[in-house]
Structures are given as structure tokens and as C-alpha cells.
Design a protein around this motif. Structure first.
Motif, short mmCIF file in Angstrom:
data_model
loop_
_atom_site.label_atom_id
_atom_site.label_comp_id
_atom_site.label_asym_id
_atom_site.label_seq_id
_atom_site.Cartn_x
_atom_site.Cartn_y
_atom_site.Cartn_z
N LEU A 93 -0.41 -10.99 30.47
CA LEU A 93 0.88 -10.93 29.78
C LEU A 93 1.63 -9.66 30.17
O LEU A 93 2.83 -9.70 30.46
CB LEU A 93 0.66 -10.97 28.27
CG LEU A 93 1.91 -10.94 27.39
CD1 LEU A 93 2.77 -12.16 27.64
CD2 LEU A 93 1.54 -10.83 25.93
N GLU A 94 0.92 -8.53 30.23
CA GLU A 94 1.57 -7.27 30.55
C GLU A 94 1.86 -7.14 32.04
O GLU A 94 2.92 -6.62 32.43
CB GLU A 94 0.70 -6.11 30.05
CG GLU A 94 0.60 -6.10 28.53
CD GLU A 94 -0.35 -5.05 28.00
OE1 GLU A 94 -0.73 -4.15 28.75
OE2 GLU A 94 -0.72 -5.16 26.81
N ALA A 95 0.97 -7.63 32.89
CA ALA A 95 1.23 -7.59 34.33
C ALA A 95 2.42 -8.46 34.69
O ALA A 95 3.15 -8.17 35.65
CB ALA A 95 0.00 -8.03 35.11
N ALA A 96 2.63 -9.54 33.94
CA ALA A 96 3.72 -10.47 34.25
C ALA A 96 5.09 -9.93 33.84
O ALA A 96 6.11 -10.44 34.30
CB ALA A 96 3.47 -11.81 33.56
N LYS A 97 5.12 -8.92 32.99
CA LYS A 97 6.42 -8.45 32.51
C LYS A 97 6.71 -6.99 32.87
O LYS A 97 7.77 -6.48 32.55
CB LYS A 97 6.52 -8.63 31.00
CG LYS A 97 5.59 -7.76 30.17
CD LYS A 97 5.75 -8.05 28.68
CE LYS A 97 4.82 -7.19 27.84
NZ LYS A 97 4.94 -7.48 26.41
N GLU A 98 5.76 -6.33 33.51
CA GLU A 98 5.95 -4.93 33.86
C GLU A 98 5.95 -4.76 35.38
O GLU A 98 5.48 -5.61 36.12
CB GLU A 98 4.85 -4.07 33.23
CG GLU A 98 4.86 -4.11 31.70
CD GLU A 98 3.80 -3.20 31.09
OE1 GLU A 98 3.20 -2.42 31.85
OE2 GLU A 98 3.60 -3.27 29.87
N LYS A 99 6.48 -3.61 35.83
CA LYS A 99 6.58 -3.34 37.25
C LYS A 99 5.30 -2.74 37.83
O LYS A 99 5.20 -2.56 39.04
CB LYS A 99 7.74 -2.39 37.51
CG LYS A 99 9.11 -2.99 37.19
CD LYS A 99 10.22 -2.02 37.51
CE LYS A 99 11.58 -2.64 37.19
NZ LYS A 99 12.69 -1.72 37.51
N THR A 100 4.31 -2.43 36.97
CA THR A 100 3.06 -1.89 37.47
C THR A 100 2.35 -2.91 38.34
O THR A 100 2.45 -4.12 38.10
CB THR A 100 2.14 -1.48 36.31
OG1 THR A 100 2.03 -2.59 35.40
CG2 THR A 100 2.71 -0.30 35.55
N ALA A 101 1.62 -2.44 39.34
CA ALA A 101 0.98 -3.35 40.29
C ALA A 101 -0.10 -4.20 39.63
O ALA A 101 -0.26 -5.37 39.94
CB ALA A 101 0.39 -2.56 41.45
N TYR A 102 -0.86 -3.60 38.71
CA TYR A 102 -1.96 -4.35 38.10
C TYR A 102 -2.34 -3.77 36.75
O TYR A 102 -1.99 -2.63 36.40
CB TYR A 102 -3.17 -4.38 39.02
CG TYR A 102 -3.67 -3.01 39.43
CD1 TYR A 102 -4.47 -2.25 38.58
CD2 TYR A 102 -3.33 -2.47 40.67
CE1 TYR A 102 -4.91 -0.99 38.94
CE2 TYR A 102 -3.77 -1.21 41.04
CZ TYR A 102 -4.56 -0.48 40.18
OH TYR A 102 -4.98 0.78 40.53
N LYS A 103 -3.08 -4.58 35.97
CA LYS A 103 -3.72 -4.16 34.73
C LYS A 103 -5.21 -4.41 34.87
O LYS A 103 -5.62 -5.47 35.35
CB LYS A 103 -3.15 -4.95 33.54
CG LYS A 103 -1.69 -4.66 33.23
CD LYS A 103 -1.49 -3.27 32.69
CE LYS A 103 -0.06 -3.01 32.32
NZ LYS A 103 0.17 -1.67 31.74
#
Length: 255
Positions: A93-103
Motif C-alpha cells: 500500500l505504501e510502496a504504491a503511493k510513495e516515491k520511495t523505491a521500496y518498503k
């Protein structure tokens, strides 16, 4: 993996096993006919190049925030997405909405970032997760998403090799999404163009019928078609189609 998975790379090409996997993936993505097929190739390749992977999935996040799981190696992936949507937090959920490469988490049972999802994922038998972003800046109708890799054991996916592989795979998946969407857009535009050409053809036929019946020229025939379509509140192309296909049965009223 399927027996035919390595048939896309010639046997006499001297490449490493990892290089072969990515070469095969590239070839398969170029031949994919749909988004679902492309994502399935990415999921299977991920399972092959990440030795600790127990479950692999792709999650897409719609503009309304809802999660969809169009490709996975195990139905439990859908449950993992459902839990994240319920709690409002979690790796994909967070990887899909943030610009960070990965969680990443190597200890889901005690992950402070996801206090509700983490223990539930651990209860389902997963100790580690790595979610890599797909199109995080996507503008609707394009969907953002994440490539998700779950391991049974804690402490996995913390090294650079695992993350670099995930990033390469996610890049392939992102390009595949962009490519298949471009193909669909091109097909849509082609269909619209064909429809426009067909409409012009049928209008030309209707004009010819009116010219012959009423002894008028082409401009006058078109003007009558336009005015009658307005009077009857019927689209011009639809009116022309009716006259062209049923000209022996009906005539149009005078404009």
C-alpha cells in the motif's frame, strides 16, 4: 517454473542464469497481449530470481485507493492486500503511493511501521517482505502499484542483491504496464478512426440517396440531413445509417 520458460533465449548464448532470466522476461513482455499476461510473466520471473520468495504478487492501487491483485503465485496474496487496505498501512500500500523505491521488513511480527498488518501477516506464515514501487507518480486512469515478495523466514531481502533484483523486475513491470497501456490506447484510437471513416462513408451514401430522390446537389443533401437530424434529435451518422440501410422502405421527412 514451466518447461518452456528458457526457450526464449538461444542455448548457445553465453549469459549467466540471472541474465538469461531477464533476457527471457524481456522477450516475453514484448510479446504480451495484455496487462494481465505481462504482469504474470513478471511475477513468475521474480519467483525464479529471488530464491527466498514464498509468495510474489503485483498490487495495483486505483485512484479511489482500493487495491487490486491482478497477478500472484498464491491466493494468500489477495488476503495480504485486503489486510493492508483494511488497516490503511502495509508495504505494498505504501510502496504504491510513495516515491520511495521500496518498503522492507525483515521481522513482520514486530514491525513498528505496520503494527496491525505485520502480526497478521506473520500469523499467515510470513516473516519478511519487500515491496517495490510501480509507477508511483501515475496519473489516472493509469494505476500505481507495487511488486511484492514475501518470505517465510525473518531476516530476508535485507541485502543489496535482493533489492537490486527487485528494482530491475519492478522496472520491467512498469515498462510492461506503460507499453500495454500504449498498445490499448493505439487500438482505441484506431477504432475511433475507423468509426469516423465509416461514418463519413455512410453519410455519403445517404447524401447520394437524397440527391437522386430529390434532384438536389451534395451540399443541399447534407444540409437537409443535418437539419432533419436536429429536428428528430437523432445523431447525423445514425440518421444516415438508417436511410442507407433501409432506403427501399423509408424516406426522410422534408427538412
Amino acid at each position: 517454473m514451466p518447461d518452456d520458460w528458457d526457450q526464449d533465449t538461444p542455448a548457445d548464448v553465453d549469459v549467466s542464469p540471472l541474465g538469461r532470466e531477464f533476457a527471457q522476461l524481456t522477450a516475453r513482455l514484448l510479446d504480451a497481449d495484455s496487462v494481465a499476461e505481462a504482469l504474470d510473466h513478471v511475477v513468475r520471473a521474480t519467483f525464479a530470481v529471488q530464491p527466498d520468495a514464498a509468495v510474489v504478487s503485483v498490487t495495483l492501487r486505483a485512484a479511489d485507493g482500493h487495491l487490486h491483485t491482478p497477478a500472484d503465485t498464491d491466493p494468500v496474496a489477495v488476503e495480504l492486500d485486503r489486510l493492508q487496505e483494511r488497516y490503511g498501512h502495509g508495504p505494498c500500500l505504501e510502496a504504491a503511493k510513495e516515491k520511495t523505491a521500496y518498503k522492507h521488513s525483515g521481522n513482520l511480527a514486530e514491525e513498528p511501521a505496520w503494527p496491525l498488518f505485520g502480526p497478521d501477516a506473520a500469523a499467515l506464515g510470513f516473516g519478511s517482505v519487500l515491496s517495490t514501487s510501480l509507477l508511483p507518480d501515475a496519473i489516472p486512469p493509469r494505476l500505481s502499484g507495487a511488486l511484492n515478495i514475501y518470505a517465510r523466514q525473518p531476516g530476508k531481502f535485507s541485502d543489496d542483491t535482493a533489492r537490486d533484483r527487485a528494482l530491475l523486475l519492478a522496472t520491467h513491470a512498469s515498462l510492461a504496464l506503460a507499453h500495454t497501456e500504449a498498445v490499448r490506447l493505439a487500438e482505441l484510437r484506431e477504432a475511433q478512426m475507423r468509426h469516423a471513416i465509416d461514418s463519413r462513408d455512410v453519410i455519403g451514401q445517404a447524401k447520394g440517396i437524397l440527391m437522386q430522390r430529390r434532384g438536389i446537389n451534395a451540399d443541399e443533401a447534407f444540409d437537409q440531413l443535418r437539419r432533419i437530424s436536429q429536428d428528430l434529435n437523432v445523431k447525423l451518422a445514425q440518421l444516415a445509417q438508417t436511410l442507407a440501410t433501409r432506403h427501399t422502405e423509408i424516406d426522410l421527412p422534408e427538412a
